[in-house]
Design an enzyme around this catalytic site. Sequence first.
Site, PDB file in Angstrom:
ATOM      1  CE  LYS A 176      -4.481  -1.667   1.081  1.00  0.00           C
ATOM      2  NZ  LYS A 176      -5.614  -1.804   1.978  1.00  0.00           N
ATOM      3  NE  ARG A 192      -7.870  -7.899  -0.516  1.00  0.00           N
ATOM      4  CZ  ARG A 192      -7.344  -7.064  -1.402  1.00  0.00           C
ATOM      5  NH1 ARG A 192      -6.390  -6.240  -1.048  1.00  0.00           N
ATOM      6  NH2 ARG A 192      -7.784  -7.059  -2.650  1.00  0.00           N
TER       7      ARG A 192
HETATM    8  C1  8Y7 Z   1      -8.325  -4.069   1.028  1.00  0.00           C
HETATM    9  C2  8Y7 Z   1      -9.363  -4.789   0.448  1.00  0.00           C
HETATM   10  C3  8Y7 Z   1      -8.301  -3.679  -1.091  1.00  0.00           C
HETATM   11  C4  8Y7 Z   1      -8.148  -4.152   2.432  1.00  0.00           C
HETATM   12  C5  8Y7 Z   1     -10.033  -5.668   2.470  1.00  0.00           C
HETATM   13  C6  8Y7 Z   1      -5.290  -2.920  -2.233  1.00  0.00           C
HETATM   14  C7  8Y7 Z   1     -10.273  -5.055  -1.860  1.00  0.00           C
HETATM   15  C8  8Y7 Z   1      -6.462  -2.077  -2.435  1.00  0.00           C
HETATM   16  N1  8Y7 Z   1      -7.661  -3.387   0.051  1.00  0.00           N
HETATM   17  N2  8Y7 Z   1     -10.211  -5.587   1.143  1.00  0.00           N
HETATM   18  N3  8Y7 Z   1      -9.343  -4.521  -0.875  1.00  0.00           N
HETATM   19  N4  8Y7 Z   1      -9.037  -4.975   3.106  1.00  0.00           N
HETATM   20  N5  8Y7 Z   1     -10.841  -6.440   3.205  1.00  0.00           N
HETATM   21  O1  8Y7 Z   1      -4.248  -2.292  -1.912  1.00  0.00           O
HETATM   22  O2  8Y7 Z   1      -7.310  -3.530   3.065  1.00  0.00           O
HETATM   23  O3  8Y7 Z   1      -5.287  -4.122  -2.409  1.00  0.00           O
HETATM   24  S1  8Y7 Z   1      -7.939  -3.049  -2.673  1.00  0.00           S
END
Ligand code: 8Y7
Length: 259
Positions: free
Chosen positions: A204, A238
């Site tokens: 990020k 994630r």
């Molecule tokens: C997150 C996410 C993204 C996160 C959850 C990226 C879809 C941006 N970030 N879902 N999604 N938590 N639950 O950097 O932090 O992957 S998209």
Amino acid sequence: MGILNVTPDSFSDGGVFLSRDDAVAQARRMAAEGADIIDVGGESTRPGAQPVTPQEEMDRVIPVIEALHGEISVPISIDTSKPEVMRAAVAAGAGFINDVQALRAEGALATAAALNVPVCLMHMQGEPRTMQDEPRYRDVVADVRDFLHARVQAAQAAGIPASRLVIDPGFGFGKTLEHNLELLRGLKKLQGLGAPILAGLSRKSMIGKALGLPLEQRLIASVALAVMAVQNGARIVRAHDVGPTVEALRMWSVVYPEH
Ligand code: 8Y7
């Protein structure tokens, strides 16, 4: 949770996993590297990203979910906020909903309740297009906690038991670097809402802001943040780089075997 983007404009690997065969191969690789769940997303939520229609989103994700279903043994998560995409994805084999809008879209609560699958409720201030324009909080940890508490209650009122919920502070979603750091340091305060905590920090922009590193050089900091998140109470992480993340968290589990 391994990240599988099937969008042409995802910020970190945009366009790289577009074809169905490539997406399946990438999912297989992440499962082999130790992912316990694969998160399939068809709409970019990066700051400034353009919204897509439900049909466009389904055209991207449903063929991939169908191909993965029965092909990989780990559960498939659908990263969406749209009820019609939730329904089609679960019908195609998804067993988890990851909603960055925390089921606030019209009809999403009732749809998720009817689908009977676990749901991740994520905090976001504002909407992706404008969320990084001067985000403000009274107390970011307390504000995010109050929001997630209210969404857990709304989900339960709609018939989704707490045992089927996961909560997520939404790092980077309407937050400055300092907000993200405060949330990471205070993550334990999100415990006690009756749902395990998921943290998404992989690659990020907070890493870019803190260390001045471009996207392709954020692996080590991402793994470090994953360990810090777990240390502070996260139970699902994630990540794009599943192998290194799993290895670091396996080491964490050796040090803290009671968790
Ligand atoms: C997150 C996410 C993204 C996160 C959850 C990226 C879809 C941006 N970030 N879902 N999604 N938590 N639950 O950097 O932090 O992957 S998209």
